[in-house]
Design a protein around this motif. Structure first.
Motif, PDB file in Angstrom:
ATOM      1  N   ASP A   1       0.859  -1.183   0.000  1.00 57.19           N
ATOM      2  CA  ASP A   1       0.000   0.000   0.000  1.00 57.19           C
ATOM      3  C   ASP A   1       0.904   1.245   0.000  1.00 57.19           C
TER       4      ASP A   1
ATOM      5  N   SER B   1      -3.053   4.475   1.672  1.00 65.51           N
ATOM      6  CA  SER B   1      -4.478   4.797   1.632  1.00 65.51           C
ATOM      7  C   SER B   1      -5.314   3.830   2.475  1.00 65.51           C
TER       8      SER B   1
ATOM      9  N   SER C   1      -4.585  -0.435  -4.651  1.00 59.49           N
ATOM     10  CA  SER C   1      -5.096  -0.021  -5.955  1.00 59.49           C
ATOM     11  C   SER C   1      -4.650  -1.002  -7.036  1.00 59.49           C
TER      12      SER C   1
ATOM     13  N   ASN D   1     -12.677   4.485  -8.447  1.00 59.96           N
ATOM     14  CA  ASN D   1     -11.272   4.097  -8.288  1.00 59.96           C
ATOM     15  C   ASN D   1     -11.222   2.854  -7.396  1.00 59.96           C
TER      16      ASN D   1
ATOM     17  N   SER E   1     -10.438  -0.423  -5.263  1.00 61.44           N
ATOM     18  CA  SER E   1      -9.255  -0.879  -4.532  1.00 61.44           C
ATOM     19  C   SER E   1      -9.667  -2.017  -3.607  1.00 61.44           C
TER      20      SER E   1
END
Length: 192
Positions: free
Chosen positions: A102, A106, A110, A143, A145
């Motif tokens: 990561d 976050s 992702s 987005n 993830s």
């Protein structure tokens, strides 16, 4: 986890200093708090209620079941304090690996981070495959993830199916010829 440990099964304080041999006292104390029905075992439901991702969502049922099954030596569908202690060490190791990948910190992985993680773990997987995993396991968003629970689930399943594939790929060429029933046997014995 929130404040003082829950009382033990017979009233009074949970065992902090008198953990069973080979069990971390903190794990024993947390076991007492998570064992809501005081059965001396942790079920999938109890485990799910105890584990949260960085976004405060609980771990999903599939990941909890995979982990319970991994540490359930009696095949009873639940784990004792020894299995729970081992499970906590297992989760801690995966959490450290998750945090390592990561990169932007976050709290989720992702697409690019997932691709890099697979590569660093030795998997040569296409971007299309990583997209497929995101579509299957990420929460719907612009987005997408992956949270820690899904990362653990994906990695466990990837490792298990890779091990099954390697058993058939004796020449390590990256290809195998399987009958349909061999394929189903591989999937059923490794993932269910």
């Amino acid at each position: 986890p929130y404040g003082s440990p829950q009382p033990g099964p017979y009233g009074g304080a949970a065992p902090g200093g008198n953990a069973p041999p080979g069990v971390d006292p903190e794990a024993a104390s947390w076991f007492q708090a998570v064992d809501a029905d005081r059965s001396g075992f942790i079920s999938v439901k109890e485990l799910k209620q105890a584990l949260v991702n960085s976004n405060w969502s609980t771990f999903n049922d599939e990941t909890c079941l995979l982990m319970i099954n991994m540490f359930d030596k009696t095949r009873s569908g639940h784990i004792d304090v020894y299995g729970f202690s081992a499970l906590l060490r297992f989760i801690h190791q995966w959490k450290n690996l998750f945090q390592q990948y990561d990169k932007d910190q976050s709290g989720s992985i992702s697409f690019n981070e997932l691709q890099q993680a697979f590569s660093q773990m030795g998997y040569n997987l296409s971007p299309q495959f990583s997209q497929l995993l995101l579509a299957r396991y990420a929460q719907r968003s612009s987005n997408p993830s992956i949270q820690l629970d899904r990362f653990i689930q994906i990695c466990m399943q990837l490792q298990s199916t890779t091990d099954a594939f390697r058993e058939k790929d004796t020449g390590l060429v990256g290809n195998v010829r399987l009958s349909y029933e061999d394929f189903l046997t591989m999937v059923v014995t490794r993932m269910m």
